[in-house]
Each structure stands twice: as C-alpha cells, then as structure tokens.
Scaffold this motif. Structure first.
Motif, PDB file in Angstrom:
ATOM      1  N   LEU A 253      32.631  43.229 -12.989  1.00  0.00           N
ATOM      2  CA  LEU A 253      32.070  41.917 -12.667  1.00  0.00           C
ATOM      3  C   LEU A 253      31.590  41.886 -11.223  1.00  0.00           C
ATOM      4  N   GLY A 254      32.401  42.445 -10.308  1.00  0.00           N
ATOM      5  CA  GLY A 254      31.995  42.469  -8.906  1.00  0.00           C
ATOM      6  C   GLY A 254      30.689  43.218  -8.705  1.00  0.00           C
ATOM      7  N   SER A 255      30.532  44.344  -9.387  1.00  0.00           N
ATOM      8  CA  SER A 255      29.282  45.101  -9.277  1.00  0.00           C
ATOM      9  C   SER A 255      28.107  44.304  -9.813  1.00  0.00           C
ATOM     10  N   TRP A 256      28.319  43.602 -10.919  1.00  0.00           N
ATOM     11  CA  TRP A 256      27.243  42.779 -11.487  1.00  0.00           C
ATOM     12  C   TRP A 256      26.867  41.651 -10.531  1.00  0.00           C
ATOM     13  N   LEU A 257      27.861  40.989  -9.965  1.00  0.00           N
ATOM     14  CA  LEU A 257      27.593  39.901  -9.023  1.00  0.00           C
ATOM     15  C   LEU A 257      26.809  40.410  -7.820  1.00  0.00           C
ATOM     16  N   ASP A 258      27.178  41.585  -7.326  1.00  0.00           N
ATOM     17  CA  ASP A 258      26.499  42.133  -6.153  1.00  0.00           C
ATOM     18  C   ASP A 258      25.056  42.507  -6.450  1.00  0.00           C
ATOM     19  N   SER A 259      24.734  42.696  -7.741  1.00  0.00           N
ATOM     20  CA  SER A 259      23.365  43.070  -8.105  1.00  0.00           C
ATOM     21  C   SER A 259      22.448  41.862  -8.269  1.00  0.00           C
ATOM     22  N   LEU A 260      23.018  40.665  -8.260  1.00  0.00           N
ATOM     23  CA  LEU A 260      22.234  39.461  -8.527  1.00  0.00           C
ATOM     24  C   LEU A 260      21.510  38.988  -7.275  1.00  0.00           C
ATOM     25  N   PRO A 261      20.318  38.414  -7.454  1.00  0.00           N
ATOM     26  CA  PRO A 261      19.638  37.804  -6.305  1.00  0.00           C
ATOM     27  C   PRO A 261      20.362  36.540  -5.878  1.00  0.00           C
ATOM     28  N   ARG A 262      20.149  36.141  -4.644  1.00  0.00           N
ATOM     29  CA  ARG A 262      20.838  34.949  -4.134  1.00  0.00           C
ATOM     30  C   ARG A 262      19.942  33.721  -4.113  1.00  0.00           C
ATOM     31  N   THR A 263      18.679  33.838  -4.522  1.00  0.00           N
ATOM     32  CA  THR A 263      17.783  32.688  -4.596  1.00  0.00           C
ATOM     33  C   THR A 263      17.743  32.224  -6.044  1.00  0.00           C
ATOM     34  N   ILE A 264      18.731  31.419  -6.386  1.00  0.00           N
ATOM     35  CA  ILE A 264      18.922  31.006  -7.773  1.00  0.00           C
ATOM     36  C   ILE A 264      18.956  29.495  -7.859  1.00  0.00           C
ATOM     37  N   LYS A 265      18.382  28.952  -8.928  1.00  0.00           N
ATOM     38  CA  LYS A 265      18.406  27.514  -9.130  1.00  0.00           C
ATOM     39  C   LYS A 265      19.841  27.014  -9.255  1.00  0.00           C
ATOM     40  N   THR A 266      20.041  25.754  -8.941  1.00  0.00           N
ATOM     41  CA  THR A 266      21.368  25.156  -9.045  1.00  0.00           C
ATOM     42  C   THR A 266      21.836  25.160 -10.491  1.00  0.00           C
ATOM     43  N   ALA A 267      23.074  25.553 -10.693  1.00  0.00           N
ATOM     44  CA  ALA A 267      23.637  25.587 -12.039  1.00  0.00           C
ATOM     45  C   ALA A 267      24.049  24.193 -12.476  1.00  0.00           C
ATOM     46  N   THR A 268      24.058  23.986 -13.783  1.00  0.00           N
ATOM     47  CA  THR A 268      24.576  22.734 -14.328  1.00  0.00           C
ATOM     48  C   THR A 268      26.081  22.689 -14.141  1.00  0.00           C
ATOM     49  N   SER A 269      26.591  21.594 -13.630  1.00  0.00           N
ATOM     50  CA  SER A 269      28.023  21.517 -13.359  1.00  0.00           C
ATOM     51  C   SER A 269      28.635  20.308 -14.022  1.00  0.00           C
ATOM     52  N   VAL A 270      29.942  20.335 -14.114  1.00  0.00           N
ATOM     53  CA  VAL A 270      30.693  19.202 -14.640  1.00  0.00           C
ATOM     54  C   VAL A 270      30.977  18.240 -13.497  1.00  0.00           C
ATOM     55  N   GLU A 271      30.548  17.006 -13.636  1.00  0.00           N
ATOM     56  CA  GLU A 271      30.779  16.018 -12.594  1.00  0.00           C
ATOM     57  C   GLU A 271      32.243  15.612 -12.563  1.00  0.00           C
ATOM     58  N   PRO A 272      32.768  15.263 -11.368  1.00  0.00           N
ATOM     59  CA  PRO A 272      34.150  14.773 -11.298  1.00  0.00           C
ATOM     60  C   PRO A 272      34.341  13.541 -12.172  1.00  0.00           C
ATOM     61  N   ASP A 273      35.495  13.448 -12.754  1.00  0.00           N
ATOM     62  CA  ASP A 273      35.815  12.345 -13.654  1.00  0.00           C
ATOM     63  C   ASP A 273      36.044  11.068 -12.851  1.00  0.00           C
ATOM     64  N   GLN A 274      35.139  10.086 -13.021  1.00  0.00           N
ATOM     65  CA  GLN A 274      35.234   8.815 -12.304  1.00  0.00           C
ATOM     66  C   GLN A 274      35.572   7.649 -13.226  1.00  0.00           C
ATOM     67  N   ARG A 275      35.934   7.948 -14.477  1.00  0.00           N
ATOM     68  CA  ARG A 275      36.153   6.858 -15.425  1.00  0.00           C
ATOM     69  C   ARG A 275      37.404   6.058 -15.079  1.00  0.00           C
ATOM     70  N   GLN A 276      37.352   4.796 -15.413  1.00  0.00           N
ATOM     71  CA  GLN A 276      38.510   3.924 -15.291  1.00  0.00           C
ATOM     72  C   GLN A 276      39.098   3.694 -16.686  1.00  0.00           C
ATOM     73  N   THR A 277      40.384   3.506 -16.750  1.00  0.00           N
ATOM     74  CA  THR A 277      41.019   3.289 -18.044  1.00  0.00           C
ATOM     75  C   THR A 277      41.919   2.074 -17.999  1.00  0.00           C
ATOM     76  N   ARG A 278      42.069   1.450 -19.157  1.00  0.00           N
ATOM     77  CA  ARG A 278      42.973   0.296 -19.242  1.00  0.00           C
ATOM     78  C   ARG A 278      44.425   0.737 -19.290  1.00  0.00           C
ATOM     79  N   ALA A 279      44.654   2.015 -19.572  1.00  0.00           N
ATOM     80  CA  ALA A 279      45.998   2.610 -19.516  1.00  0.00           C
ATOM     81  C   ALA A 279      47.033   1.832 -20.307  1.00  0.00           C
ATOM     82  N   GLU A 280      46.646   1.376 -21.510  1.00  0.00           N
ATOM     83  CA  GLU A 280      47.627   0.708 -22.362  1.00  0.00           C
ATOM     84  C   GLU A 280      48.627   1.704 -22.945  1.00  0.00           C
ATOM     85  N   HIS A 281      48.159   2.928 -23.158  1.00  0.00           N
ATOM     86  CA  HIS A 281      49.015   3.949 -23.755  1.00  0.00           C
ATOM     87  C   HIS A 281      48.878   5.227 -22.929  1.00  0.00           C
TER      88      HIS A 281
END
Length: 721
Positions: A120-148
């Motif tokens: 994996l390290g060798s593969w990573l080192d072979s990759l270019p560094r000018t890459i588009k931003t990856a899709t990421s998971v946004e932090p969880d900001q939801r509110q809950t009523r917390a009944e259960h």
C-alpha cells in the motif's frame, strides 16, 4: 494532505498520513443506484453494496484515488466488480487499491499485514498529489429527541437515512458496538500490522461482543439493546444468542437500508411497554418423518457401491469416535489433506448437510437451531453440523447422527463463518481453528487460470498468500500433533497429495469426454455424486480408484455410443449448488424436453480447480496452500468466475444455463453476453419451501420451450451428427 477516498472500517489512517494522504470515507449513496443496478442486475450485492458501488461507477479517472479494504465480503465484491467492469471497458475508475488485512490474532497474520501495508505504501507513493477532493462523510450534526437511549449491535449502521429515521422516532444511539475500533496512536508499521487492530465486527467473538454491549449499556445508562440486521446480513444474527445468554434486554429489527421507515416502524409497538430480556418462543420440534422425495435414476455401474461404501465408512467414523479417537469436522474449503495424512477421522461439513437434505431432515434441523436461539436463515447449509449437536433423536438422526467433534476447521470465507464456528465451538466446548481468507488485490488477474494453476501455480499466485496459508497449516499440524500424540509424516503427506492429483486428473479427462460427446454419455444426476462422493474422501486409494472407474465407464459409454438421453435436443448448464434433496428434478426435463444437464460446478471444479502439480521439486505443502488459497474465487468472484463459465459453456456446446440464487451475477452476465440464455430460478438449494408450489417448474418449462429451444435449434447445425 492529499485526500483519498476510502471504504472500510479497518482503514490504516495513520499509514495514509505517513505517506501524505488523508482518508475521506465514501458515504453510502442516497437515492437510486441506477449504475450499480445495471452492472449487477440487482443480484449479488445488497442495497449497501450497490450504494457503495454507485459513486465508484460515477467517478472518473482523474478523481481521488480509491482505497478499499477486505473488511467484509461485500467490499471484496465491490472492488472485484469495479475491476471487472474496467477490464470489460464498461468503467473508467480512478486509481484503485485493495488492502487485504487479516484480523485473526496470530503471528502469520501480522507478517502478512506488514507485506500488504508495504505494498500500500508503494502504491501511495506512486500517486500524483494533484487530485480532486474526495467525497467525505460530513460530521453528524443531527439533533434527537432522545426518548429512547439504545446501544446498537448487529449490522453496522452506515446509512444516514436510517440514522435520521431513528432520530426522528426518538431513538438516541448512545453506544455503537459494530463501529467500535481501536486507535493505533502510532504510524509504526508493526503496530499497524497488528491483527487485532480495528477488527471488523463480524470477526469478533459473539460472547466478547455481548460483553462489550453490556459495558456500553452500563456506561451510557441506555435502556435497551437495539440489534439490527440489514439486507440479509448473515453474520449479525449469530450474535443474538450471546446477547440472550447475558440476559440483556434486546429489541430486534431487520430490513433494508432502502426502507428505513419500515425498520423504525418495527420499534413503535415494542417500546410502548417496558422491555424484558428477549426470549424466543420454542414450539415443539417436529419428529415426524417427512415424505420421501422422488428418487433419481442413476445409470452408472461405478456408482453402485457408493451408498454402501459411504455407510460403511461413516459407521467406521462413528465407531472410531466412540472408541475415543479424535474426530474433526471441516468446511469443504478448508484443507483436509493434513487430517488425512495424520489419519485423524473427519467429516466434511457440507457432506453432512447434503446427507441431512437427502434424508429430508432439513426442516427438523432448522428447528433444532431455532430451539437454541440460533439463526435458521443465516448460512443454514453450513450450520447443519452445529444442529447435529442438538439432535438426540436416534430414530431420525441421519445415519445414526454426527459424532461430537474434537476439532473444527473452517476458512473465514463468508462474513458469518467466524461467528457460526464460534457458536459451534462453544456448544461443543472446543476451540475452532478458522483459516484466514485472503484476496488477490491485483488489478490485472490471470484470466485463464484453469490453464495456469494446475502446473504453474507457484508462478501465478502471490507468494504472500501462499506464505500465510503455509504458516497456518504448520500451526494446525502442530496443534493436532499435540492433541493427538501423532506425528505428521511428510512422506505420507506427499502420497496423499499424489493421490489427490491423480483423482482430479481422471475428473479432468471425464469432463472433457462429456464436453466433446453429443449426445452426452451421462447427465449431472450421475456426474454430481460420481464426483462429490469421492471428493469427500480425497487423498485415499478408494477415491482415486472411484474417479478412475467413473472415467473408464464414461469412456466405455462414449465408445459404445450410449447416451443419457438418446433424443437429446437441449444441452444445459447448472450454475450454483446442486439440488441434492431432489435430484430427480433434473431428469424430469430429460423426459419432457430432451434437455440434459451436461455441466455442473462439481465435476468442472474438480477438473480445473484442485490440480496442483508437485512434480519438478514443487513443495507438497505449498501446493496444498495453492489449492485452497483460491477456493471459492473460481465460482463466485468477478474476474475469476465469468470467463471460466463461458469457456465451459463453449466447450460443452451448452444451449442454455439455469441458475440458483448463489450464482455470481457476473457469471450470468458473461454467459448472456456470450449468447447463452440464462434462467435464474432465484431459489436456494437449501430452502425446501421455495419449490413446493411448482413455480420453478412453470418457469423451467417456459424457458425450455422458449429461449433454450430456440438457441438449440440455431446450434444444431453446428454439431456433429
């Protein structure tokens, strides 16, 4: 740092950072999965798998690179599908890498993981560094009523829609056991190679998971446990018995991430009243002997004594176990030759399941599992040996019943295997040995493996995979020597390997005879038992001689012009496990349509998948590793299975194919692309209720009268008279 798209709970984020990359987990796609549905034909991947695949199929070659781990079987399929689509020119993905980390706690796994992280390290080192931003998971900001307040276990909840639906219904997840992972707190290679680091949930011991859930309940003050099973997850149900053994209050829900509201709706009624430790109502287990299925007609004299031999052999196994000899049960894809060399009596788990099915005991055995709070729809075929532990009905137990095992061996080839065998080991009071399943991560695979592996396996397969399985074999041999007091004889083992290769060589010759002969000398009602019965005895003189007698009789029929069906009109391929409980079903179509099933995976895989030459100084133990390291890939992994099935269809002059639910969708796609019509019956070979209403017979008749007959008519001019 440069972003990289990732899929997997065991992503080594510290290793990525050391190479200048930051992980951006790919979020499950929300909405229709049109690309993935079209690629898979809505088969072979759950909604989760299609939601993972969808954004990868939409990605372009200059998008962020993608790193996928083998944390679960679905992710392996996603990567394999993307690789196969790229090979076929149907996808242009960004650079992709599969990281195969082993999470079974043994030194050999650490060594293997180091090699994979180095790559994996060798593969990573072979990759270019000018890459588009990856899709990421946004932090969880939801509110809950917390009944259960609940602690979640079972299937990992990765769907934002399902979490939102739970929040909206007032369920606050205050403990999340499936997503619990360790923090490495280091980018040291040896630390990151630790097998226990970030262990995927399905590989954790069920009792350990239940203990963790109990701790989370105590720490969070939650009222209850929410056990979730999503999209047919076969690993999650194997944790329920452990939760119940601890007396925890459990709510269970099951469904699809495509229908989160339906899952939440299951919780409305139960939470309106106080909960108590969950129990399963145990009705009486039926002891009625089921009606006998129609018997198939077998035409080969070489099969005549198989039944007698099997009964005498199994009676001998039972007698040896009763006399105190060690007895083992092993899965079909686990190496059995070392047991043969040590003269440790054993039974193959799937052979036992076929006996249970043939004796019409399937429903009763599923009832035995249910009565012990164990799943009945999660790998039921592989759970029949476990069910046998609970069978105390001497009159109904098939062939007198399966002896209590002293050793259990399996390969972690499915998400459910580790937990199933952990429960089996607990019930039998023994510690099972589960071999690691490794995966070939190479982007370019040896497509014609059936030509390469028999003789050139040491040049075609990755050394790291062979090294790992060799080390595991050495560990098992040492444990067996200690437990039994027997010594492993390398000369005897070499004899066993030679016998196996001789046996498979006869199968290869027989397969080729059937492929080349029209009308076919036999159908699969003969070829399936003629192959599989000796395969369970692989490495013995009897099995080698049985394979030779089978070949010689088929060759004699070819020479005499004898045919399974003289008026053969349609040649069929059977894709998937056999209908062992109703073998006469295959012959029904011989009589009505002149349709002969000339191919099944049993004889074909014996011919192409098992041969591993030890000539020219090739090491027998490494050859054994080479035999099993690919087992299963040939039948169901995209890139391996499709080209082989097409090759077999072409060499056998197949007019059409009939498939069960376990068939790889890319096999079906490949066959259809090659012009072979396919009927997908959509049933499991171990679900006896599926065919009771005659639905599959109606579908089969229409298929034979339509696409199969039409292609047979077009091909008839190509065949010799």
């Amino acid at each position: 740092m440069t972003p990289i798209s990732t899929i997997g709970i065991d992503i080594p984020i510290e290793w990525l950072a050391a190479h200048g990359f930051s992980a951006r987990p790919i979020a499950l796609h929300e909405g229709p999965t049109t690309r993935a549905d079209a690629a898979t034909g809505m088969k072979g991947l759950s909604p989760r798998g299609r939601r993972l695949l969808e954004p990868l199929l939409a990605a372009k070659s200059d998008d962020a690179p993608v790193l996928v781990t083998t944390a679960d079987a679905e992710q392996i399929q996603v990567y394999a599908i993307l690789r196969e689509l790229a090979r076929l020119g149907e996808a242009t993905p960004p650079p992709c890498h599969l990281l195969d980390l082993i999470h079974l706690d043994r030194p050999s796994a650490r060594t293997y993981n180091r090699a994979r992280l180095d790559a994996l390290g060798s593969w990573l080192d072979s990759l270019p560094r000018t890459i588009k931003t990856a899709t990421s998971v946004e932090p969880d900001q939801r509110q809950t009523r917390a009944e259960h307040r609940v602690v979640v276990t079972g299937t990992r909840i990765e769907s934002d829609s399902l979490r939102a639906a739970l929040d909206a219904a007032g369920f606050a997840i205050v403990g999340d056991e499936p997503n619990a992972v360790d923090d490495a707190s280091s980018d040291d290679l040896d630390t990151l190679a630790g097998p226990r680091l970030r262990t995927p949930p399905q590989l954790r011991d069920p009792d350990a998971r239940a203990a963790h859930v109990a701790d989370l309940l105590a720490e969070s003050g939650a009222e209850t446990v929410l056990h979730v099973t999503l999209d047919g997850d076969e690993a999650a149900p194997w944790t329920l018995a452990a939760l119940k053994r601890r007396g925890l209050s459990v709510l269970t829900v099951a469904g699809s991430i495509d229908a989160p509201e339906a899952i939440v709706a299951q919780l409305v009624a139960p939470v309106s009243t106080p909960t108590a430790p969950a129990t399963v109502a145990r009705g009486p287990v039926t002891t009625a002997r089921p009606a006998a299925a129609a018997r198939s007609r077998k035409s080969l004299a070489s099969l005549a004594d198989f039944g007698r031999y099997q009964r005498e052999w199994f009676a001998g196994i039972r007698a040896r176990a009763a006399a105190g000899e060690p007895f083992a049960v092993v899965n079909a894809n686990a190496p059995q030759e070392i047991l043969r060399a040590l003269d440790v009596p054993f039974v193959v788990n799937q052979w036992w399941a076929s006996i249970v099915a043939a004796k019409q005991q399937s429903r009763r055995y599923l009832g035995l599992l249910k009565a012990h709070d164990l799943p009945t729809r999660a790998e039921p075929y592989s759970a029949q040996g476990l069910a046998a532990l609970f069978d105390d009905d001497a009159d109904l137990a098939p062939w007198g019943g399966l002896p209590h095992p002293d050793h259990l061996h399996a390969v972690a080839s499915s998400d459910a295997t580790a937990a199933l065998f952990a429960e089996w080991g607990r019930a039998a009071d023994i510690t099972p040995f589960v071999y690691a399943r490794t995966v070939d991560p190479r982007w370019a695979l040896p497509i014609r493996w059936w030509d390469d592996l028999p003789e050139r396996w040491d040049a075609v397969l990755e050394p790291a995979r062979l090294d790992l399985l060799e080390a595991e074999l050495a560990e098992v041999i040492a444990a067996l020597e200690t437990a039994t007091g027997r010594r492993f004889d390398t000369a005897r083992f070499a004899e066993v390997m030679d016998l196996v290769n001789e046996q498979e060589g006869y199968y290869r010759q027989t397969r080729d005879l059937i492929a080349q002969t029209v009308p076919a000398p036999i159908g699969i009602v003969d070829s399936m038992p003629a192959t599989m019965v000796p395969q369970w005895h692989r490495g013995t003189v009897w099995a080698r001689d049985a394979a030779k007698a089978f070949h010689d009789e088929v060759a004699g029929r070819v020479a005499a012009g004898e045919a399974a069906v003289p008026n053969e009109r349609i040649r069929l391929m059977w894709v998937g496990r056999g209908l062992w409980s109703d073998m006469a079903w295959y012959q029904r179509w011989e009589e009505s349509h002149g349709a002969v099933f000339v191919w099944s995976m049993y004889l074909a895989l014996a011919a192409d998948g098992y041969l591993r030459s030890t000539e020219g100084g090739q090491d027998p133990m490494r050859a054994l590793a080479a035999r099993f390291v690919t087992m299963g890939d040939e039948l169901r992994l995209p890139g391996w299975a499709g080209p082989w099935h097409v090759h077999e269809a072409e060499t056998h002059g197949v007019d059409a194919a009939v498939a069960l639910s376990d068939a790889d969708p890319f096999v079906l796609r490949a066959l259809q692309a090659a012009g072979v019509p396919v009927l997908d019956l959509g049933i499991d070979n171990y679900s006896p209720d599926a065919a009771d209403d005659g639905t599959i017979d109606v579908a089969m008749r229409a298929f034979l009268d339509g696409p199969a007959a039409e292609r047979a008519a077009r091909r008839s001019g190509e065949r010799p008279a």
